[in-house]
Structure formats: C-alpha cells, structure tokens
Motif scaffolding. Structure first.
Motif, PDB file in Angstrom:
ATOM      1  N   PRO A 232     -17.006 -14.749  46.423  1.00  9.41           N
ATOM      2  CA  PRO A 232     -16.245 -14.676  47.542  1.00  9.41           C
ATOM      3  C   PRO A 232     -16.190 -13.095  47.765  1.00  9.41           C
ATOM      4  N   HIS A 233     -16.223 -12.637  49.031  1.00  6.65           N
ATOM      5  CA  HIS A 233     -15.936 -11.196  49.341  1.00  6.65           C
ATOM      6  C   HIS A 233     -14.901 -11.035  49.986  1.00  6.65           C
ATOM      7  N   THR A 234     -13.915  -9.932  49.754  1.00 13.40           N
ATOM      8  CA  THR A 234     -12.717  -9.647  50.373  1.00 13.40           C
ATOM      9  C   THR A 234     -12.625  -8.387  50.538  1.00 13.40           C
ATOM     10  N   ALA A 235     -11.786  -7.731  51.360  1.00 15.40           N
ATOM     11  CA  ALA A 235     -11.868  -6.460  51.624  1.00 15.40           C
ATOM     12  C   ALA A 235     -10.412  -6.127  52.235  1.00 15.40           C
ATOM     13  N   SER A 236      -9.786  -5.076  52.182  1.00 15.59           N
ATOM     14  CA  SER A 236      -8.317  -4.739  52.550  1.00 15.59           C
ATOM     15  C   SER A 236      -8.738  -3.532  53.318  1.00 15.59           C
ATOM     16  N   PHE A 237      -8.017  -3.547  54.679  1.00 18.95           N
ATOM     17  CA  PHE A 237      -7.999  -2.305  55.627  1.00 18.95           C
ATOM     18  C   PHE A 237      -6.559  -2.039  56.034  1.00 18.95           C
ATOM     19  N   LYS A 238      -6.559  -0.953  56.223  1.00 16.84           N
ATOM     20  CA  LYS A 238      -5.034  -0.350  56.714  1.00 16.84           C
ATOM     21  C   LYS A 238      -5.450   0.523  57.964  1.00 16.84           C
ATOM     22  N   PRO A 239      -5.841  -0.121  59.190  1.00 19.38           N
ATOM     23  CA  PRO A 239      -6.218   0.639  60.326  1.00 19.38           C
ATOM     24  C   PRO A 239      -5.143   1.665  60.751  1.00 19.38           C
ATOM     25  N   ASP A 240      -5.321   2.795  61.237  1.00 18.46           N
ATOM     26  CA  ASP A 240      -4.357   3.671  62.144  1.00 18.46           C
ATOM     27  C   ASP A 240      -4.067   3.472  63.283  1.00 18.46           C
ATOM     28  N   ARG A 241      -4.501   2.378  63.899  1.00 18.78           N
ATOM     29  CA  ARG A 241      -4.171   2.147  65.465  1.00 18.78           C
ATOM     30  C   ARG A 241      -4.298   0.689  65.755  1.00 18.78           C
ATOM     31  N   ALA A 242      -3.820   0.207  66.843  1.00 18.17           N
ATOM     32  CA  ALA A 242      -3.862  -0.751  67.099  1.00 18.17           C
ATOM     33  C   ALA A 242      -5.060  -1.591  67.795  1.00 18.17           C
ATOM     34  N   GLY A 243      -5.402  -2.621  67.583  1.00 15.95           N
ATOM     35  CA  GLY A 243      -6.684  -3.388  67.707  1.00 15.95           C
ATOM     36  C   GLY A 243      -6.795  -4.819  67.723  1.00 15.95           C
ATOM     37  N   VAL A 244      -7.913  -5.421  67.833  1.00 20.88           N
ATOM     38  CA  VAL A 244      -7.956  -6.645  67.397  1.00 20.88           C
ATOM     39  C   VAL A 244      -9.084  -6.991  66.514  1.00 20.88           C
ATOM     40  N   VAL A 245      -8.871  -8.141  65.567  1.00 20.43           N
ATOM     41  CA  VAL A 245      -9.993  -8.628  64.919  1.00 20.43           C
ATOM     42  C   VAL A 245     -10.572  -9.624  65.321  1.00 20.43           C
TER      43      VAL A 245
ATOM     44  N   MET B  92      -6.345 -14.243  50.311  1.00 20.08           N
ATOM     45  CA  MET B  92      -7.654 -14.517  50.612  1.00 20.08           C
ATOM     46  C   MET B  92      -8.775 -14.933  49.722  1.00 20.08           C
ATOM     47  N   HIS B  93      -8.795 -14.302  48.669  1.00 25.48           N
ATOM     48  CA  HIS B  93      -9.754 -14.685  47.562  1.00 25.48           C
ATOM     49  C   HIS B  93      -9.494 -16.057  47.217  1.00 25.48           C
ATOM     50  N   GLU B  94      -8.245 -16.361  46.902  1.00 25.09           N
ATOM     51  CA  GLU B  94      -7.850 -17.747  46.230  1.00 25.09           C
ATOM     52  C   GLU B  94      -8.136 -18.843  47.358  1.00 25.09           C
ATOM     53  N   ALA B  95      -8.003 -18.308  48.753  1.00 21.82           N
ATOM     54  CA  ALA B  95      -8.104 -19.241  49.907  1.00 21.82           C
ATOM     55  C   ALA B  95      -9.695 -19.912  49.726  1.00 21.82           C
ATOM     56  N   ILE B  96     -10.652 -18.741  49.499  1.00 23.72           N
ATOM     57  CA  ILE B  96     -12.029 -18.821  49.562  1.00 23.72           C
ATOM     58  C   ILE B  96     -12.333 -20.121  48.561  1.00 23.72           C
TER      59      ILE B  96
ATOM     60  N   GLY C  75     -11.657 -12.542  39.683  1.00 21.66           N
ATOM     61  CA  GLY C  75     -10.685 -12.988  40.256  1.00 21.66           C
ATOM     62  C   GLY C  75      -9.991 -11.834  40.751  1.00 21.66           C
ATOM     63  N   GLU C  76     -10.300 -10.805  40.612  1.00 23.12           N
ATOM     64  CA  GLU C  76      -9.597  -9.805  41.220  1.00 23.12           C
ATOM     65  C   GLU C  76     -10.287  -9.281  42.600  1.00 23.12           C
ATOM     66  N   PRO C  77      -9.598  -9.441  43.913  1.00 23.56           N
ATOM     67  CA  PRO C  77     -10.453  -9.011  44.751  1.00 23.56           C
ATOM     68  C   PRO C  77     -11.015  -7.547  44.877  1.00 23.56           C
ATOM     69  N   ASP C  78     -11.885  -7.567  45.515  1.00 26.75           N
ATOM     70  CA  ASP C  78     -12.459  -6.343  45.825  1.00 26.75           C
ATOM     71  C   ASP C  78     -11.413  -5.259  46.500  1.00 26.75           C
TER      72      ASP C  78
END
Lengths: 451, 470
Positions: free
Chosen positions: B391-404, B279-283, B112-115
């Motif tokens: 369910p796979h989840t991942a969290s990122f902290k980008p260091d610049r602007a962009g789009v997903v 996100m994990h719960e949403a999946i 239940g803990e997200p990756d």
C-alpha cells in the motif's frame, strides 16, 4: 396421478457453459446446456432397493417388450433362444406394480402375454405366467416393425395409469424391415413419437443399422448392437433397469429466443449426439419445445447455437432462455429448471476470440459422429480415399477428445498409423459386426476431460 | 420539477422541461429531486442555501502540530521530499524533464508505518520552500459545513444509486416487459443496472461512476463519507476502486474494497488515528475484503478453474485537519488541482503499472512506455493473487485551496497529463463537486468512454494559519 412434489421425483438443474463475448459485428452464440436430474434415486433403485417403494408409491409405468419372431431368428437357433432368455430376464427386472406386455413381431404383431389388448400388472404370478408364455414363441414369418410399434402404442395407451406416467418399449430385431415400406415404418414412428419411448437392439449382423438407430432416435431411446445372442440377457436386464429408473416422462427442452434471434441448431451432445433442430413444436411467442423423453437420475448436454442481431460494443442481450418443462394434467406445463444464454459485445479481443472448452469439445464430438458415418458410407460405396480421410479424421478427433471407446471401435476398422495426425489405413478385412458396432455407436460421446 | 440531466432508467440525455424520457418513456415526475446539476457543464445554478453557495466563510481546522500518538505530524514542507508530476519526474527537483528521475519515488513501507511524503508542492514551488503567501481562500467557496465547531456527525451510508425503474418496459425496443433476470421479454436486451451509473453527493465530497460506452457492466465502485476527528472537525473520505477485468467477479471486488476501506476509516479517524496511518490500515482491510471473495463459491471455481481470484485497484483520499492524505494500490490516481489555476496542478499518485515501472527504472521514456501494449498492465492490486501487497500512502499539506480528483483510468486515459486534467476540471470544482464529477465523467465519455469511469471530487479548503482562531 403422479405427484411431482414427492421426494422421489428428481430435481432438475440447468448449467450453461458459453463464451458470451462477441467481437464487434459478431452474431453467432454457442452454448452447452448441461441438464442434470438428481434426487430421484439411482437408476434402477426400485429394483435394487424395492423396500423404498411401498405399494402404490412407486412411479407409474408401463413397458412393452417387442421380440422379433421372424423366420430368420432360427438361423442360428441360438438367436431365438437368446431372445427368449433375454425377454425373461427383462421381465424379472420389471418392478412390482408396473404394467407390462410381451409382443411377438413378424410381418404382423401378436400379443404373446397377457393378450386381449391388455397389460399385466407385474407381480410374482404374472412374471411366471409371462415366462411360460415365452415358451410358445416360435420363429416364422417376415418383418414389419411398424406393426409392432403400433400394437405397443395401443397397449401402452390402454394402461390404467396417469397420462404423465413413463411408457417405454424395448424392441429386438434381427433382420431388415422387409415386409413394409420405409414410409410405413416412418409413419408408424411419427404416430408413436411422444407417446412412448423405446430402446432398439439389433441381434446378429443381418439387420440395418440405420433402421434401428432411426427407431431409437424417433422414440428417444438407445440403439445398440448385440452381435452375440448370448449377450442379450444382460443387455435386456440393463435396459429394463434403466427404464424402471425413469421417473419423469415427456420432458421438453424449451427454448425461448428474443425477436430477431435465429436458431441455427439444437442438439443433444451427451451421452449421444441427437439432432433436435427439426423436432421443434411451437410453444407460445418465440418459444419452442424439443422432446427429450423420460428422465431418471442422469445428466445430458445440449448444444444450442443461435444467431443474434449485431449490436454495439458494450451491449448485452439475452440470446436464449433454456428451460426444462413437463406437461401438467391441466394442459399447462411446469418449468423444472432454466438457464440463460447471453451475448455481450466487447472490444477485448482476448475475451471474444476464446472458445468455451465445452463448446469446443462437443463441436468435436458432433464432428466425430459425422465423419464416422461419412467414412463408413464412403467405404461401402467404394470411395476408399474418401473413407480413409474421414475415418482418419475420426481417429484424430477420438484421440484428442479422449473418446477411448470410439477410438477402440475405429481401430477395428482402420489401422492407425498416427492418431494425433489422423493418419490411418483401411483394414483389408473388417468383421461385419465390428463395422456395424462402430456405426451404431458412432454417436456416443464423452464429456469434457476433467481439467 | 427536479432538473434531471439524464433518464434514471436508460441514461438518455434529457432536455429541460421533459416530462417523460424520449427514449424509454420513463416517467420523470417519479424521480426524487436531485441536486441541480448538469453533466455537460451547462450552468444550472446551485440551489440556494447549500453550504457551497452560502457565501459564509468557513472555518477550517488548523492542522494539529502533533497527531494522536503525540508524534509530530508528518513533514509538510514542500521541498523536503519531491512529489511527482504526471511524467513521473520529480516536482520541485529542478526543471521538469522527460527523463526519469534517478530515484523514482517507489514508496516501500513494509513496517506498517506509512510512507511520509512531503508536499509535492502543489503550490508554486517557491525557491527556499517557504510557505507562500496565503493563497486566497476562494470567496465563500469552501464546501465544508459552515459550522465548523459543531459538525453533526456527517457519516454516511452506502452509495444510493438511481431509483429503481417504476415502469418495466425495455429501454431498447420500448415494447417488451423486463423479466426478473433483467432482460427484455421481447428483444432480449439487457436493461440498465443499478451500477451502470451511480452518483452520490455529500456536503464536502461527491462522486460519479459510469459504465462507459464500451463495457457491458460497471466494474468500478466508490465510497464517500465524512467522519469526524476526535476534536469534532470533519474528515472527508473518498475511495475509488477499479475491478480488474481479467479476474473473476471484478465488480464484487471493487465494491467490497471500497466499502471495507471506507468502513475502516469510519472507525479509525474518529479514534484519532493519524489520517495517513488510517489510510494504510484502510488499504489493508480492503485487501482482506477482496481476498475473502476468492474463497467464496467453490463451485464457480470448479467450473472455470483458470480464472483469477477477484481483484481491484484502490485509490483514496482523506482531507482532514489541513492535511491531504492519499493512498493507492494499482493504477487509479489522485490529482491535485488548485482553485487558482495559475498555480501548478500535480499528480499525487504513482501507478503500479508496467509503464510506470519501465519509466521509473529508466528503461523507457514515458512516450515509449505508454505506447506499449503492456503499458496498462498493473503490477499491484488488491486480491488473493497479488504477490505482495504494497500500500502506498502519502501526506501533503497544501498551501492553498483546491480539489483532489480521485479517479480510475477510465478518466485519466482521457486527461493523462496533469495540465489536461486541470483543464478538464471546472473552475468552480470546489463549490460544486458533484457537478465537477459529472463533467469529468462526461469528458471521458466524450473521449470515447472505453472503460468504466469513476471520479470523486474532494475540495481541499485552505485556512491560513491563525484564521481558525481569528
């Protein structure tokens, strides 16, 4: 006037089974439409549960029983006796209030009961009178079935009932239609078609299978053999009960197809195979009606095959719209139910190459009826190799589809060596009754095995 | 006069200045105005006054040091854990090679803990892992509400598909009327359906879904929305689902899953649930929604007993509080495309597919695996027939602007490699997400449009530390 909103009128439903997916360039669309009418009470309910039908509430109906009184009916005398008993049993099964008449048929048609170009209204008294009248039936004369049908048509049309009421005939013959030309019979059938429905029975083995099945086919009834006259009474009772269970007459299968779509065939495939393609009457732009006769509580399957214009992958079109219609008093029609036959072009080979199980099953059942007919014809004409091949294929199809009744009938005509492979040997000696039974019942089908 | 790119009735491309559709005769003046866009990337200026074009620098909330459960926010350092690139090799794990990494990232959270993934370093993979120099915020390009302090609750509604056709003339033969079943009364041609082409745009996210050129219906679905975190800062959500065609009612599955996931996030994010956990719960709730479809019409199952239960894939992203969270099941993907294309783009998801498993297990190289007929067979999905939901989840902290870019395989089949995807994404994607989503759908259609195509474009605005309070 029949009122279709009454609760004892069946509800119709149409379920379409098909693989709608076509490969690129694919044009042929096959579908099985299962038409079911329910809620009208069980077959013969008016007989088995008359209390459900208070006076004046039961569906209007008129029936005519046509009994062969030709000279041959006295050889053996059990035939005439059997016919009399069977007619009496059928009269007992007529529901109170239904109009009925008995016709004695030879080379001419005679009114046996009630006479004077009328129909009797069923009740205890008229039933008794009708049975008394049957005693006067005697054998003598020839056979001209067309004249019997024309008289039945006249009597049924004279009945003081709604135009939409069920009109039905029951016809019994024991011999060939020798005293009129086949064209005369054909003309009579054409003039009666759509005006009443008729079940036809051959008693003994001196009648012509194709004549009896043609009558039933033209008049949308059943055909069967009653080889032993002793079995007639039970069969007549059952036929009349079924007729009494019919609650909607003159139902049409309407097929609408878009521009550019060609109808390859329309057949009833259950409970029996009945080719309908040629029996279309146009019904407005791109629509045509195919007759299905009268309906009680029952279910029938229709195989529809159309050829659509080819279209690109990803396209979808309506290939046909199937509806059930009944004529209304005002000349219009009422739609009872409808289903859609679709075509979808896909590049998914798995989807486009699979055959719908219902379509496959009924394609096999239609072939079964055909190869039995061809096999028996070949056998009669002395082509024993051809007969062996066709009947072998029939044995194979009957076994594979689980049509046990037909398989059993086939086993009386051929010795089955290997049913799965379709290997058979023609029996040296075949009882005429067995061969006629197989031929008469060759069009009976079974439904798809439960998965 | 609204500038339409395609006829809302039949999707025929339009010329500017057209009053009626040249194919079906649709009256274009009856169409409500839509944001100025063009699917083929022809320049149609963004309307003045939109947030994206306002030129105002935006404030982007600083990522909280701790999340609502008072635990530190997940790891953010680029080198803590590797991400993967499109070949399945690990980002930041030395030179890219076509050989599978020894430990392919197969997240397996069952607790239940997200990756927790570290940043797959969308940045320049700097040696030493220091956060690189503040990436330049594209001038005025962030598409968040300019008033970061008091965002109106930007929740949204279900996708609003093309308006119903006012005239009911057949789009194919142009002469028949359309019957209530949606077919032409003359030629029988099926008429475009609501889901054949859908577009939706919010301030900070946009999505486009299209039937494609080879499929008869659109079995993809999406949901986009913007929620507010407890501190009032926005959280942008995009969910994209792809119905599994070999199962029954895939279109219902994808719709149910995207809606359920979106609703779940609408509930959990404002309560302060950590986005990755949310996100994990949403999946899980999406899976439940799809599972419940399996039990619905018993009669339908009776008639076709061999059909599989409804199923779909899911990929979703949340951009909130300086974090970029992705979650997925199946082979729909999320790509990170920095605004400054000199920095590397990255694939943020790892397919649940036969090919990916082969590569991950070291049994085949990527070229071999994807050449196989079974390449696209998925090994994970939402639906009652799924063996085990992972369910796979991942969290990122980008260091610049962009789009997903969140998309179904209908797009990435035509831009599989991360470099190809980066090339397909317009340079101004962050400013014009709807336009970019349209361009990407156009890219898939130009490539053949063999599958349904669904793309959501979610800008990630980067605010350097301290910028929010400066």
């Amino acid at each position: 006037m029949a009122n279709f909103s009454k609760s004892n009128v069946p509800q119709f439903s149409v379920d379409v089974y098909q693989n709608e997916f076509l490969p690129e360039g694919g044009r042929e669309v096959n579908a099985i439409a299962t038409v079911t009418s329910t809620g009208g009470g069980t077959v013969g309910s008016a007989v088995s549960a008359p209390h459900l039908y208070s006076a004046g509430q039961s569906p209007d109906a008129a029936v005519a029983i046509m009994v062969d009184c030709s000279g041959s009916m006295e050889y053996p005398p059990t035939k005439m006796r059997g016919a009399r008993d069977a007619t009496a049993a059928a009269i007992d099964a007529v529901r109170d209030g239904v109009r009925f008449a008995v016709i004695g048929g030879t080379h001419i048609a005679k009114e046996v009961y009630p006479g004077n170009g009328r129909l009797a209204v069923a009740g205890p008294e008229t039933r008794e009178q009708a049975k008394q009248a049957l005693r006067r039936l005697s054998a003598g004369g020839g056979t001209a079935i067309g004249t019997w049908l024309r008289l039945a048509d006249r009597l049924l049309a004279s009945a003081d009932i709604a135009p939409s009421a069920v009109r039905h005939g029951i016809l019994l013959t024991d011999g060939r239609n020798e005293h009129e030309s086949p064209e005369d019979l054909r003309t009579a059938l054409d003039s009666c078609a759509g005006r009443f429905t008729c079940d036809a029975r051959g008693v003994g083995t001196d009648w012509e299978v194709k004549e009896v099945t043609a009558i039933a086919s033209a008049l949308l009834g059943t055909a069967d053999i009653v080889a032993d006259p002793a079995g007639l009474a039970a069969d007549f009772t059952h036929m009349m009960e079924t007729a009494m269970g019919k609650e909607v007459a003159d139902v049409g299968l309407r097929l609408w197809t878009p521009v550019g779509v060609e109808i390859k065939f329309v057949k009833q495939v259950a409970p029996t195979v009945e080719e309908l393609t040629g029996r279309r009457t146009e019904a407005g732009p791109r629509a045509g009606d195919y007759p299905t006769g009268s309906w009680g509580d029952e279910s029938r399957d229709y195989h529809i095959c159309v050829r659509v214009p080819s279209a690109a992958i990803g396209q979808e079109m309506l290939a046909a719209r199937v509806s059930l219609i009944v004529p209304q008093g005002d000349g219009g029609t009422q739609t009872l139910a409808q289903g859609l036959v679709r075509a979808v072009w896909t590049d998914d080979m798995a989807a486009s190459t699979s055959i719908n199980p219902q379509v496959a099953h009924y394609t096999g059942q239609a072939e079964l009826a055909q190869v039995i007919q061809q096999g028996l014809d070949a056998r009669k004409s002395g082509d024993l190799d051809g007969a062996t091949a066709k009947l072998g294929r029939a044995v194979q199809l009957a076994a594979a589809s689980g049509n046990a009744d037909t398989a059993k009938l086939l086993s009386k005509v051929v010795d089955v060596v290997d049913a799965a492979e379709g290997t058979v040997r023609l029996k040296a000696k075949v009882a005429e009754a067995d061969e006629m039974t197989l031929e008469t019942r060759s069009t009976k089908t079974v439904r798809v095995k439960k998965q | 006069m609204p500038q339409l790119s395609a006829c809302p009735s039949c999707e025929e491309p339009l010329e500017s200045g057209d009053l009626f559709c040249g194919a079906c005769g649709y009256d274009l003046s009856a169409v409500p105005a839509r944001p100025a866009t063009s699917p083929n990337g022809s320049a149609v200026p963004a309307p003045n006054g939109s947030a994206a074009a306002s030129g105002q620098p935006s404030e982007w909330p600083v990522a909280p040091e701790v999340d609502s459960s008072d635990t530190p926010a997940p790891t953010h350092l680029p080198t803590d854990l590797p991400g993967t690139d499109s070949r399945g090799t690990q980002l930041g794990a030395g030179p890219r090679s076509s050989e599978p990494g020894p430990q392919p990232p197969q997240p397996g959270p069952r607790s239940g803990e997200p990756d927790e993934y570290a940043l797959p370093a969308p940045g320049a993979m700097p040696e030493g892992g220091a956060v690189p120099e503040a990436a330049p915020v594209p001038d005025g390009a962030t598409a968040v509400p300019t008033d970061g302090a008091e965002p109106a609750d930007p929740r949204t509604h279900a996708p609003d598909p093309a308006p119903p056709a006012g005239t009911k003339l057949c789009v194919a033969c142009r002469s028949g009327r359309v019957d209530p079943d949606g077919y032409c009364e003359n030629c029988g041609h099926a008429q475009p359906r609501e889901r054949d082409h859908m577009e939706e745009e919010l301030d900070a996210v946009a999505a486009v879904s299209d039937r494609g050129l080879r499929h008869h219906r659109n079995e993809d679905a999406f949901a986009i929305s913007a929620a507010a975190l407890p501190d009032g800062s926005p959280a942008v959500v995009a969910i994209v689902c792809d119905g599994v065609s070999s199962a029954t009612r895939p279109d219902e599955a994808s719709l149910a899953a995207s809606r359920a996931a979106n609703e779940s996030l609408q509930g959990s994010l404002p309560r302060g649930t950590h986005p990755q956990q949310a996100m994990h719960e949403a999946i899980l709730s999406a899976a439940e929604a799809v599972n419940s479809l399996a039990t619905e019409p018993a009669s339908a199952r009776e008639h076709s007993p061999h059909q599989n239960a409804p199923a779909c894939t899911l990929v979703g992203t949340i951009v909130a509080g300086g974090l970029l969270v992705v979650g997925w099941v199946g082979d729909s993907r999320a790509y990170w495309i920095p605004d400054d294309r000199s920095g590397p783009a990255a694939r943020l998801t790892e397919d649940d597919s036969w090919a990916a498993q082969m590569v991950a297990a070291g049994l085949m190289n990527e070229a071999e695996a994807y050449a196989d007929d079974r390449a696209h067979a998925i090994t994970g999905w939402l639906g009652a027939d799924a063996y085990e939901l992972e369910p796979h989840t991942a969290s990122f902290k980008p260091d610049r602007a962009g789009v997903v870019v969140v998309c179904t395989d209908g797009l990435w089949n035509y831009a599989e490699a991360v470099e190809d995807m980066a090339r397909a994404v317009p340079a101004d994607a962050a400013e014009r997400p709807l336009h970019s989503a349209q361009v990407l759908v156009g890219h898939a259609l130009d490539g053949g449009g063999h599958d349904n195509v669904t793309v959501a474009v979610v800008p990630f605005p980067y605010a350097p530390q301290g910028a929010g309070s400066a």
